[in-house]
Motif scaffolding. Structure first.
Motif, PDB file in Angstrom:
ATOM      1  N   ALA A 418      82.913  64.539  50.009  1.00  0.00           N
ATOM      2  CA  ALA A 418      82.651  65.212  51.276  1.00  0.00           C
ATOM      3  C   ALA A 418      82.503  66.696  50.980  1.00  0.00           C
ATOM      4  CB  ALA A 418      83.788  64.973  52.257  1.00  0.00           C
ATOM      5  N   GLN A 419      81.389  67.281  51.422  1.00  0.00           N
ATOM      6  CA  GLN A 419      81.108  68.674  51.098  1.00  0.00           C
ATOM      7  C   GLN A 419      82.041  69.617  51.847  1.00  0.00           C
ATOM      8  OE1 GLN A 419      77.004  69.611  51.848  1.00  0.00           O
ATOM      9  NE2 GLN A 419      76.326  68.774  49.896  1.00  0.00           N
ATOM     10  N   GLY A 420      82.467  70.637  51.136  1.00  0.00           N
ATOM     11  CA  GLY A 420      83.248  71.694  51.751  1.00  0.00           C
ATOM     12  C   GLY A 420      82.352  72.844  52.182  1.00  0.00           C
ATOM     13  N   GLU A 421      82.729  74.052  51.785  1.00  0.00           N
ATOM     14  CA  GLU A 421      82.027  75.248  52.249  1.00  0.00           C
ATOM     15  C   GLU A 421      81.109  75.803  51.164  1.00  0.00           C
ATOM     16  OE1 GLU A 421      83.189  79.517  54.409  1.00  0.00           O
ATOM     17  OE2 GLU A 421      84.678  78.415  53.230  1.00  0.00           O
ATOM     18  N   PHE A 422      79.899  76.172  51.595  1.00  0.00           N
ATOM     19  CA  PHE A 422      78.921  76.790  50.704  1.00  0.00           C
ATOM     20  C   PHE A 422      78.549  78.162  51.284  1.00  0.00           C
ATOM     21  CE2 PHE A 422      78.891  72.386  49.717  1.00  0.00           C
ATOM     22  CZ  PHE A 422      78.447  72.257  48.417  1.00  0.00           C
ATOM     23  N   ARG A 423      77.410  78.650  50.926  1.00  0.00           N
ATOM     24  CA  ARG A 423      76.953  79.921  51.482  1.00  0.00           C
ATOM     25  C   ARG A 423      76.574  79.764  52.939  1.00  0.00           C
ATOM     26  NH1 ARG A 423      76.205  84.319  48.540  1.00  0.00           N
ATOM     27  NH2 ARG A 423      76.599  84.149  46.304  1.00  0.00           N
ATOM     28  N   ARG A 424      76.692  80.861  53.682  1.00  0.00           N
ATOM     29  CA  ARG A 424      76.264  80.890  55.085  1.00  0.00           C
ATOM     30  C   ARG A 424      75.142  81.916  55.227  1.00  0.00           C
ATOM     31  NH1 ARG A 424      80.747  83.501  56.298  1.00  0.00           N
ATOM     32  NH2 ARG A 424      81.780  82.970  54.332  1.00  0.00           N
ATOM     33  N   TYR A 425      74.186  81.599  56.061  1.00  0.00           N
ATOM     34  CA  TYR A 425      73.087  82.528  56.313  1.00  0.00           C
ATOM     35  C   TYR A 425      73.568  83.754  57.074  1.00  0.00           C
ATOM     36  CZ  TYR A 425      69.373  79.194  55.075  1.00  0.00           C
ATOM     37  OH  TYR A 425      68.528  78.347  54.420  1.00  0.00           O
ATOM     38  N   ARG A 426      72.834  84.835  56.911  1.00  0.00           N
ATOM     39  CA  ARG A 426      73.006  85.993  57.778  1.00  0.00           C
ATOM     40  C   ARG A 426      71.839  86.009  58.761  1.00  0.00           C
ATOM     41  NH1 ARG A 426      76.132  90.368  57.782  1.00  0.00           N
ATOM     42  NH2 ARG A 426      76.864  90.008  55.647  1.00  0.00           N
ATOM     43  N   GLY A 427      72.171  85.910  60.037  1.00  0.00           N
ATOM     44  CA  GLY A 427      71.163  85.979  61.083  1.00  0.00           C
ATOM     45  C   GLY A 427      71.142  87.353  61.727  1.00  0.00           C
ATOM     46  N   ASP A 428      70.543  87.440  62.893  1.00  0.00           N
ATOM     47  CA  ASP A 428      70.523  88.718  63.605  1.00  0.00           C
ATOM     48  C   ASP A 428      71.868  89.040  64.242  1.00  0.00           C
ATOM     49  OD1 ASP A 428      67.981  89.350  62.896  1.00  0.00           O
ATOM     50  OD2 ASP A 428      67.054  88.890  64.837  1.00  0.00           O
ATOM     51  N   LEU A 429      72.764  88.049  64.264  1.00  0.00           N
ATOM     52  CA  LEU A 429      74.122  88.270  64.753  1.00  0.00           C
ATOM     53  C   LEU A 429      75.057  87.385  63.948  1.00  0.00           C
ATOM     54  CD1 LEU A 429      75.347  88.658  68.379  1.00  0.00           C
ATOM     55  CD2 LEU A 429      76.458  86.961  66.931  1.00  0.00           C
ATOM     56  N   VAL A 430      76.231  87.923  63.618  1.00  0.00           N
ATOM     57  CA  VAL A 430      77.258  87.142  62.915  1.00  0.00           C
ATOM     58  C   VAL A 430      78.369  86.837  63.914  1.00  0.00           C
ATOM     59  CG1 VAL A 430      78.934  87.105  61.034  1.00  0.00           C
ATOM     60  CG2 VAL A 430      76.708  88.221  60.700  1.00  0.00           C
ATOM     61  N   LEU A 431      78.575  85.569  64.220  1.00  0.00           N
ATOM     62  CA  LEU A 431      79.613  85.158  65.162  1.00  0.00           C
ATOM     63  C   LEU A 431      80.977  85.268  64.503  1.00  0.00           C
ATOM     64  CD1 LEU A 431      79.725  83.889  68.090  1.00  0.00           C
ATOM     65  CD2 LEU A 431      80.071  81.694  66.923  1.00  0.00           C
ATOM     66  N   THR A 432      81.975  85.774  65.243  1.00  0.00           N
ATOM     67  CA  THR A 432      83.292  86.021  64.670  1.00  0.00           C
ATOM     68  C   THR A 432      84.379  85.249  65.412  1.00  0.00           C
ATOM     69  OG1 THR A 432      83.890  87.878  66.107  1.00  0.00           O
ATOM     70  CG2 THR A 432      82.523  88.373  64.160  1.00  0.00           C
ATOM     71  N   LYS A 500      77.102  73.964  59.257  1.00  0.00           N
ATOM     72  CA  LYS A 500      78.194  74.791  58.730  1.00  0.00           C
ATOM     73  C   LYS A 500      77.726  76.109  58.127  1.00  0.00           C
ATOM     74  CE  LYS A 500      79.652  71.680  55.836  1.00  0.00           C
ATOM     75  NZ  LYS A 500      80.457  71.002  54.802  1.00  0.00           N
ATOM     76  N   HIS A 501      76.427  76.279  57.885  1.00  0.00           N
ATOM     77  CA  HIS A 501      75.972  77.509  57.230  1.00  0.00           C
ATOM     78  C   HIS A 501      75.220  78.441  58.177  1.00  0.00           C
ATOM     79  CE1 HIS A 501      72.288  74.880  55.981  1.00  0.00           C
ATOM     80  NE2 HIS A 501      72.273  75.203  57.254  1.00  0.00           N
ATOM     81  N   ILE A 502      75.451  78.317  59.489  1.00  0.00           N
ATOM     82  CA  ILE A 502      74.843  79.278  60.415  1.00  0.00           C
ATOM     83  C   ILE A 502      75.487  80.651  60.203  1.00  0.00           C
ATOM     84  CG2 ILE A 502      74.279  77.476  62.081  1.00  0.00           C
ATOM     85  CD1 ILE A 502      76.605  78.556  63.826  1.00  0.00           C
ATOM     86  N   SER A 503      75.017  81.644  60.929  1.00  0.00           N
ATOM     87  CA  SER A 503      75.454  83.020  60.727  1.00  0.00           C
ATOM     88  C   SER A 503      76.804  83.259  61.403  1.00  0.00           C
ATOM     89  CB  SER A 503      74.400  83.987  61.287  1.00  0.00           C
ATOM     90  OG  SER A 503      74.757  85.324  61.036  1.00  0.00           O
ATOM     91  N   VAL A 504      77.866  82.980  60.661  1.00  0.00           N
ATOM     92  CA  VAL A 504      79.239  83.105  61.153  1.00  0.00           C
ATOM     93  C   VAL A 504      80.113  83.639  60.030  1.00  0.00           C
ATOM     94  CG1 VAL A 504      79.151  81.257  62.890  1.00  0.00           C
ATOM     95  CG2 VAL A 504      79.663  80.685  60.508  1.00  0.00           C
ATOM     96  N   THR A 505      81.267  84.165  60.388  1.00  0.00           N
ATOM     97  CA  THR A 505      82.261  84.509  59.377  1.00  0.00           C
ATOM     98  C   THR A 505      82.926  83.226  58.882  1.00  0.00           C
ATOM     99  OG1 THR A 505      84.040  84.728  60.991  1.00  0.00           O
ATOM    100  CG2 THR A 505      82.732  86.707  60.511  1.00  0.00           C
ATOM    101  N   HIS A 506      83.702  83.364  57.819  1.00  0.00           N
ATOM    102  CA  HIS A 506      84.441  82.210  57.296  1.00  0.00           C
ATOM    103  C   HIS A 506      85.358  81.622  58.366  1.00  0.00           C
ATOM    104  CE1 HIS A 506      87.049  79.819  54.664  1.00  0.00           C
ATOM    105  NE2 HIS A 506      88.077  80.455  55.199  1.00  0.00           N
ATOM    106  N   VAL A 507      86.067  82.482  59.107  1.00  0.00           N
ATOM    107  CA  VAL A 507      87.005  81.982  60.126  1.00  0.00           C
ATOM    108  C   VAL A 507      86.240  81.298  61.255  1.00  0.00           C
ATOM    109  CG1 VAL A 507      88.765  82.606  61.811  1.00  0.00           C
ATOM    110  CG2 VAL A 507      88.751  83.700  59.562  1.00  0.00           C
ATOM    111  N   ALA A 508      85.210  81.943  61.769  1.00  0.00           N
ATOM    112  CA  ALA A 508      84.428  81.330  62.840  1.00  0.00           C
ATOM    113  C   ALA A 508      83.786  80.031  62.362  1.00  0.00           C
ATOM    114  CB  ALA A 508      83.353  82.294  63.331  1.00  0.00           C
ATOM    115  N   GLY A 509      83.363  80.024  61.104  1.00  0.00           N
ATOM    116  CA  GLY A 509      82.742  78.826  60.559  1.00  0.00           C
ATOM    117  C   GLY A 509      83.683  77.656  60.439  1.00  0.00           C
ATOM    118  N   SER A 510      84.995  77.915  60.468  1.00  0.00           N
ATOM    119  CA  SER A 510      85.951  76.814  60.352  1.00  0.00           C
ATOM    120  C   SER A 510      85.982  75.947  61.603  1.00  0.00           C
ATOM    121  CB  SER A 510      87.356  77.365  60.061  1.00  0.00           C
ATOM    122  OG  SER A 510      87.930  77.971  61.217  1.00  0.00           O
ATOM    123  N   VAL A 511      85.344  76.380  62.685  1.00  0.00           N
ATOM    124  CA  VAL A 511      85.228  75.547  63.877  1.00  0.00           C
ATOM    125  C   VAL A 511      83.766  75.180  64.161  1.00  0.00           C
ATOM    126  CG1 VAL A 511      85.327  77.585  65.400  1.00  0.00           C
ATOM    127  CG2 VAL A 511      85.730  75.335  66.353  1.00  0.00           C
TER     128      VAL A 511
END
Length: 564
Positions: A418-432, A500-511
């Protein structure tokens, strides 16, 4: 060599011989080369032999202490005509063979999966030197998990032509029958359609997509290249895992649902990795200092009580990793039902009372490894370490209480992590984290997500395959909005992303990482693809000029009974 390899995944019982027949065009003396790997060099648990027309070559492969390489197996005398090649597993413990090469010359096969090796393989297999034309599509979706399947189905229902490229033989990703997690977060009717399971645990996704006349599904195809014209992707190249045949898919809009941000890596799009410091975005759950680690991978497994004694071989090479760990909790009971209990033995029956109660919950993801390793280049090493941990723990349970667990057997161990965390993109906004906690209002809100901040903390003081701690912060239990600016690349004009790799921080990406949540991103990107094509614009152009239309299109997909 950039394709598939054979794995003798017998859980301690040698698997059935692998056989194939080749045509020898001329009689002669042939040197045989076998590309293999000794996956635990000190102990050689993955040994196998190769026979050519019934003659067993005088070499045990997977036993020379080396990583993937070509091994000289000597020569054989062959007549012209059909010749059978047979691989015989000697252990049942994940022996592996990548390729076999027979030659009458003195040439040594090229190593690795680079351009020289791939060109050599194409030439010998009679494959085209350049990718063949796989067609032109309105939308090309990379990644066939729940997220990618949702993007493809939503786009097809909007009347678009779609190519869905998946590197596994089944759809569903972490929810697939190969792994088996249940999609969490916001689901909705479309996800429930896709994620319904057949009796064998497989998802309905492929059947639904094959019923769409405008969808073409490319299973077992790994994306490895992308064509660019300025800041726009024109095409992607994908290699068939079994044959090595390469295909080029042309598209107008590209949606990355791989979870690995592969299209971003291939095109040079900006990405983020690791854990941001608390100061970077003011997030309470972020670490004080930036941390380069990430969520690791997990291997799922299941045991059962047999109706007869079930011996298990000695596995010192596995106990070496497991140490004295003897708790088989955290099992996948069946596809869609993880976090199951399991047998325990010895001191594990009386856990340390100082351990927090949530750490005693048999969560499947406590079996996790690779947080400090590169998940792109060391995935095999990560998976193998978890296999050793599971085999060693199973051995400990049986040996600590042999009478109690005499009939205990391994029922299933996934060979795909089961895949864990990889790189996340940077979009025009980073969700936190704060955006989510405060339910920040966004004019470009296009998806609702739900769930807890699910943070994994590695570094168990004794067992490196177990989490040290785990945070499940349910916030206020209310859903939150995801803005469209998090779903398209800041650099590549026609590239969107979901999962999981949308433009978010690590913490925001955990949800936002939950598969149901990713499917909501996917639906939004499918709708955006439709609006892009109608107005001949880009995702950023939609944000600037067509938000109302995008939000109406999304509503029409998610609430089809309310269409006007």
């Amino acid at each position: 060599m950039g394709g598939s390899y054979l794995l003798a995944h017998g859980l301690g019982t040698p698997v059935t011989d692998a056989t194939t027949t080749v045509e020898v065009t001329e009689r002669g003396t042939y040197r045989v080369w076998v590309r293999a790997k000794d996956w635990v060099p000190e102990h050689h648990p993955g040994r196998f032999t190769v026979a050519v027309d019934g003659t067993v070559l005088p070499v045990e492969f997977g036993a020379d202490g080396r990583d993937w390489h070509w091994q000289d197996a000597g020569t054989v005398e062959l007549e012209s005509g059909s010749v059978q090649i047979t691989l015989t597993d000697l252990t049942g413990f994940d022996g592996r063979c990548d390729a076999i090469y027979l030659t009458t010359g003195d040439d040594v096969p090229p190593e690795g999966a680079g351009p020289e090796s791939r060109a050599w393989r194409r030439r010998l297999r009679g494959l085209p030197e350049s990718p063949v034309d796989g067609g032109s599509f309105d939308v090309v979706v990379a990644g066939g998990g729940v997220t990618g399947s949702a993007a493809a189905l939503a786009a097809a229902r909007l009347g678009l032509t779609v190519a869905l490229v998946q590197n596994r033989p089944v759809l569903g990703g972490n929810a697939s029958v190969e792994i088996g997690i249940t999609p969490r977060g916001v689901t909705g009717p479309l996800v429930k359609e896709l994620a319904a399971r057949s009796d064998d645990g497989d998802l309905h996704a492929l059947r639904l997509l094959e019923g769409q006349p405008t969808v073409t599904v490319f299973l077992e195809h790994q994306v490895y290249g992308a064509g660019l014209d300025g800041d726009r992707i024109t095409s992607i190249d994908a290699r068939a895992a079994r044959t090595g045949r390469e295909t080029r898919l042309t598209g107008s809009i590209f949606i990355d649902c791989t979870g690995t941000a592969i299209l971003g890596l291939l095109t040079g799009a900006s990405t983020m990795f690791g854990q941001e410091s608390r100061a970077e975005y003011g997030e309470p759950l972020a670490p004080e200092e930036r941390v380069e680690t990430h969520h690791g991978n997990t291997v799922f497994f299941r045991t059962h009580e047999s109706d007869h004694p079930a011996p298990f071989p000695d596995v010192p090479w596995a106990v070496e990793v497991a140490k004295d760990y003897a708790n088989l909790g955290g099992q996948l009971q069946r596809p869609g039902a993880d976090n199951g209990p399991g047998p325990v033995a010895g001191a594990a029956r009386n856990p340390d009372p100082s351990i927090r109660r949530r750490m005693l919950f048999p969560a499947s993801h406590f079996w996790e490894y690779g947080q400090d390793l590169d998940p792109y280049t060391e995935a095999e090493r990560i998976r193998d370490h978890l296999l050793r941990a599971i085999y060693g723990t199973f051995s400990n349970v049986k040996n600590l209480e042999p009478e109690t667990h005499a009939n205990l057997a391994l029922d299933w161990v996934a060979h795909v992590p089961a895949q864990g965390e990889f790189r996340r993109y940077r979009g025009d906004l980073v969700l936190t984290e704060n955006d989510i906690r405060e339910h920040r209002s966004f004019p470009d809100a296009v998806a609702m997500n739900s769930g807890a901040f699910c943070l994994h903390y590695p570094g168990h003081e004794k067992y490196d395959f177990r989490l040290k701690d785990w945070k499940w912060d349910e916030r206020d239990h209310e859903p939150f909005a995801v803005p469209f600016r998090c779903l398209y690349s800041a650099d590549i004009a026609n590239l969107m992303m979901a999962g999981k790799h949308i433009s978010v921080t690590h913490v925001a990406g955990s949800v936002t990482k939950f598969m149901g949540n990713g499917a909501q991103h996917a639906i939004a990107t499918a709708a955006a693809a439709k609006v892009c094509l109608v107005h001949d614009t880009t995702p950023r152009g939609i944000y600037e000029n067509h938000l109302d239309e995008l939000q109406r299109t999304i509503a029409a997909i998610t609430h089809p009974d309310q269409r006007t």
